[in-house]
Structure formats: structure tokens, C-alpha cells
Design an enzyme around this catalytic site. Structure first.
Site, PDB file in Angstrom:
ATOM      1  N   ASP A  47      67.383 136.165  51.383  1.00 32.34           N
ATOM      2  CA  ASP A  47      66.291 137.110  51.184  1.00 32.34           C
ATOM      3  C   ASP A  47      65.054 136.605  51.915  1.00 32.34           C
ATOM      4  OD1 ASP A  47      66.326 134.988  49.407  1.00 32.34           O
ATOM      5  OD2 ASP A  47      66.247 136.237  47.615  1.00 32.34           O
ATOM      6  N   CYS A  85      58.729 132.172  45.265  1.00 30.05           N
ATOM      7  CA  CYS A  85      60.105 132.118  44.774  1.00 30.05           C
ATOM      8  C   CYS A  85      60.996 131.311  45.714  1.00 30.05           C
ATOM      9  CB  CYS A  85      60.660 133.528  44.598  1.00 30.05           C
ATOM     10  SG  CYS A  85      62.024 133.621  43.406  1.00 30.05           S
ATOM     11  N   HIS A 111      61.719 131.778  49.006  1.00 25.96           N
ATOM     12  CA  HIS A 111      62.533 132.444  50.019  1.00 25.96           C
ATOM     13  C   HIS A 111      62.354 131.826  51.400  1.00 25.96           C
ATOM     14  CE1 HIS A 111      62.905 136.426  47.505  1.00 25.96           C
ATOM     15  NE2 HIS A 111      63.285 135.347  46.847  1.00 25.96           N
ATOM     16  N   GLU A 139      62.524 140.930  45.903  1.00 30.80           N
ATOM     17  CA  GLU A 139      61.646 140.843  44.736  1.00 30.80           C
ATOM     18  C   GLU A 139      61.340 142.210  44.139  1.00 30.80           C
ATOM     19  OE1 GLU A 139      60.981 138.238  43.237  1.00 30.80           O
ATOM     20  OE2 GLU A 139      61.190 136.598  44.660  1.00 30.80           O
ATOM     21  N   HIS A 197      70.053 130.490  45.691  1.00 31.84           N
ATOM     22  CA  HIS A 197      68.679 130.579  45.201  1.00 31.84           C
ATOM     23  C   HIS A 197      68.215 129.174  44.880  1.00 31.84           C
ATOM     24  CE1 HIS A 197      65.034 131.931  43.345  1.00 31.84           C
ATOM     25  NE2 HIS A 197      65.373 133.203  43.526  1.00 31.84           N
ATOM     26  N   HIS A 209      58.095 131.590  40.893  1.00 28.21           N
ATOM     27  CA  HIS A 209      57.040 132.596  40.771  1.00 28.21           C
ATOM     28  C   HIS A 209      55.695 131.968  40.404  1.00 28.21           C
ATOM     29  CE1 HIS A 209      59.732 136.414  40.432  1.00 28.21           C
ATOM     30  NE2 HIS A 209      60.306 135.484  41.164  1.00 28.21           N
TER      31      HIS A 209
END
Length: 381
Positions: A73, A98, A100, A132, A159, A353
Site C-alpha cells: 500500500d 502507518c 507504508h 487507509e 504490514h 497511526h
């Protein structure tokens, strides 16, 4: 092939140019330029007019039996960065909070390796916008991006995880991430004077009863061995203390570990809203919005093979992890293609986050090595 110092420089540049869902134009351009600098002999690059910030790169295998997909992502969050890093976000109010930027860098590292070491099978690298928000995975599928030679037979993705040691690989059989659904409930009755309730239809009272009944869904409709969550986090009704509210709105979220569980919870909410409407003689409108945020349900056969490799690989620190109740739109793609999602540890005190998230960069090369090794192992079977 990209070196570790190259990868760190790439990550830091990406960290400075975060962009929100479907706005990732600068990110897309940088990714495209980076891929074009790689050896092109085995590569085929595809962009999409329908989803302009998406990018797909096909690595042609020398004896393909399958096409193995790898997704990363590329979007960021509306968070004002507070890390104090010299390579902090240059875009006010937007941050890769996050991780990415880590995800993209690892994908580029793996792609770089296979651009110079032709794989046996075809490899499809998918740089996906809008994870997101805006359900980029679902959009890409419904727009028909995965067809013909661009259709993966199986899909993998990672992730980052600040709770795991830097470079560790975490995974589990079953669900890795919960699915999520937004809940909006509007109760429409009749306003009136507080002194004359008989002439009005109070939506606050009805909302209170509805909220109480919703609390029984998880405790009485879901197998206690499994897990689900309903949180009604916002309620707004009325305008002043001495006026009966003719409208009340409730907003919340559902989390579930399987799509079947989410659908069960959805149905119970529908039943409750219908019952409250009849009991209080008012219109109760329920809106459920899941989009592409389905549970990330790992394929049993592929995940067993993935875990077995990571447990036996000499330079991989494998950790079996518990399911997380956070959402991830890779779940929609895993409902369409068999595959596995896994964690890459980045060892940080700040959580995902968070405005202070600072992943350990040594995780990048370790992630590239672990994934490259697994893909080569997968192609021998």
C-alpha cells in the site's frame, strides 16, 4: 540491485512525501522512476487510467507455472508528524504514520532483486493506493485490474508492527486482521415541548433502548470462543434541554474476525433497528458501510507453507502472533485470491497511526531478505 543504504534513502524520501488516499501522485511518480532505473529485461510496467496512482509491475518468469502476487500500500494518514526527524513529512498535516513508506521500500527491494535474478514463476508487484480509506483494494478488483496475465494465482503482503523486534516476521493461521464496518443509525420521530411528551415521539429514549439492546449482540449472538466488537462511539440528539428530540443519530463500528461473523452481527443490528422502529413508532434507518475492509483471512495451505519456511529459515526471527482487531483492506483481495498477510517487526515504542511512529530502518533489509527467500522457495514447489 538496491543496497541497504539505497533502500534507507528511498524510505526516507518516501517518508517526506506522504499523500492521502487517491492523491498519491508524487509517490506514484517516484515509484515509477525508481522501477524504471532497475534492469528492465524481465519487467513489464502497467499503469491504470481508472486508478491513476496505482502501479503494477510484472516480472516474467523463465518457466512460469503460476503468477505470484505481492501487494504494497502507498497512501498515508491525515496526521501532523511529531517525530522531529530530519526527513520528516514535507506535507503539513499528512504523515506515513502507518509505515507504508516501509512497506513500499521493502517491495522495491524484493522487486529489485528479481529484476536481476529472473524468477521461475511470474511475479506481480501491485503498488496499491487508498488502503487507509476509499477501499483501494476493492476498487482495483472491481475496475478489472487483475485479468489475463495480470491476474495472480496467489497474493502476499505485509504490514509493519512496532510491537515485534526489528526484522522479525509474524504470522498466524486464520485471521490476521479483523474486518471492519462503519455503522450509522438515524432515528426519526417527532420533536415537541418537554412538558408535553404525549404529543411528541422521543428519539433519545428510543436511542437509549437501542444502544442497550446492541450490547447483547456480542454476548448472546456470537460464539464466545470467537471474537467480535461493536462500539457505538458517537450519539447526537436534540438541541436544548427542554425540547424533545425529533432526530437522533448514532455512529459506531463493527469488528469481526470472519466475514461470516460480520454478516451475523450486521443482521442482528438490522433486527434490532427494525424492532425499535416498530416499538417506538418511528423510522429507524440503519446504514452499514464495510467497503473493502473485510477480515484478512489467511489461506490455510499457503499460510502453513509460509510459516514453515519462516520457522526454518536460518536468518529469520519468526513470531506467531495473535489476531489484531484493526482493519486492512487486503482482506478484500484475500477473499478473491488465496494468499497470506504477515507482519514485519519495526520495534518502536509508538503505535501505528501515532504522530511519533519511528520504525527501525534495519527491518527493511531483513524484510527484503526474508520475502525474497520465501518467494524463491515457493517457486521450487
Amino acid at each position: 540491485m538496491l543496497s541497504e543504504s539505497d533502500l534507507i534513502a528511498i524510505r526516507r524520501h518516501l517518508h517526506q512525501i506522504p499523500e492521502l488516499a487517491l492523491q498519491e501522485t508524487e509517490t506514484h511518480q517516484f515509484l515509477l522512476e525508481t522501477v524504471k532505473k532497475m534492469e528492465q529485461k524481465f519487467l513489464e510496467i502497467r499503469n491504470s487510467e481508472e486508478l491513476p496512482t496505482a502501479m503494477m509491475v510484472l516480472v516474467h518468469g523463465f518457466d512460469p507455472q503460476r503468477t505470484i502476487g505481492y501487494r504494497t500500500d502507498i497512501d498515508a494518514l491525515p496526521v501532523e508528524e511529531q517525530t522531529g526527524l530530519p526527513y520528516s513529512s514535507k506535507h503539513p498535516g499528512v504523515m506515513h504514520a502507518c509505515g507504508h513508506d516501509i512497506h513500499m521500500t521493502v517491495a522495491l527491494g524484493v522487486l529489485s532483486y528479481f529484476s536481476e535474478h529472473q524468477p521461475k514463476d511470474n511475479l506481480l508487484f501491485f503498488f496499491q493506493p487508498a488502503e487507509e480509506s476509499e477501499s483501494g483494494g476493492k476498487q482495483s478488483y472491481e475496475l478489472g485490474l487483475f485479468h489475463g496475465r495480470w491476474r495472480p494465482d496467489e497474493f502476499y503482503g505485509l504490514h509493519d508492527n512496532p510491537d515485534l523486534p526489528a526484522g522479525a516476521i509474524g504470522c498466524r493461521m486464520g485471521t490476521l486482521f479483523a474486518g471492519t464496518t462503519e455503522v450509522n443509525i438515524d432515528l426519526n420521530g417527532k420533536g415537541g415541548h418537554a412538558a408535553y411528551p404525549q404529543d411528541a415521539n422521543d428519539t433519545v429514549v428510543a436511542a437509549a433502548m437501542l444502544i442497550s439492546q446492541v450490547q447483547t449482540v456480542i454476548s448472546r449472538s456470537i460464539d464466545p470462543i470467537q471474537s467480535g466488537v461493536i462500539t457505538l462511539g458517537k450519539i447526537d440528539g436534540g438541541t436544548i434541554r427542554n425540547v424533545i428530540a425529533g432526530h437522533t443519530r448514532i455512529e459506531g463500528t463493527i469488528r469481526g474476525l470472519t466475514q461470516k461473523m460480520i454478516e451475523t452481527i450486521d443482521q442482528r443490528l438490522k433486527d434490532i433497528c427494525e424492532g425499535i422502529g416498530r416499538s417506538y413508532n418511528m423510522d429507524v434507518h440503519l446504514e452499514l458501510n464495510q467497503g473493502g475492509y473485510w477480515p484478512v483471512e489467511n489461506n490455510p495451505q499457503l499460510t502453513k507453507r509460509f510459516i514453515s519456511y519462516m520457522q526454518s529459515a536460518p536468518n529469520v526471527n519468526f513470531v506467531e502472533t495473535a489476531p489484531a482487531m484493526t482493519g486492512e483492506d487486503f482482506g478484500f483481495l484475500l477473499a478473491k485470491f488465496p494468499g497470506t498477510m504477515f507482519w514485519l517487526g519495526v520495534d518502536d515504542d509508538s503505535q501505528l497511526h501515532s504522530a511519533t511512529l519511528t520504525p527501525k530502518e534495519e527491518a527493511i533489509q531483513q524484510g527484503v531478505d526474508a520475502i525474497t527467500g520465501f518467494l524463491e522457495y515457493r517457486m521450487t514447489e
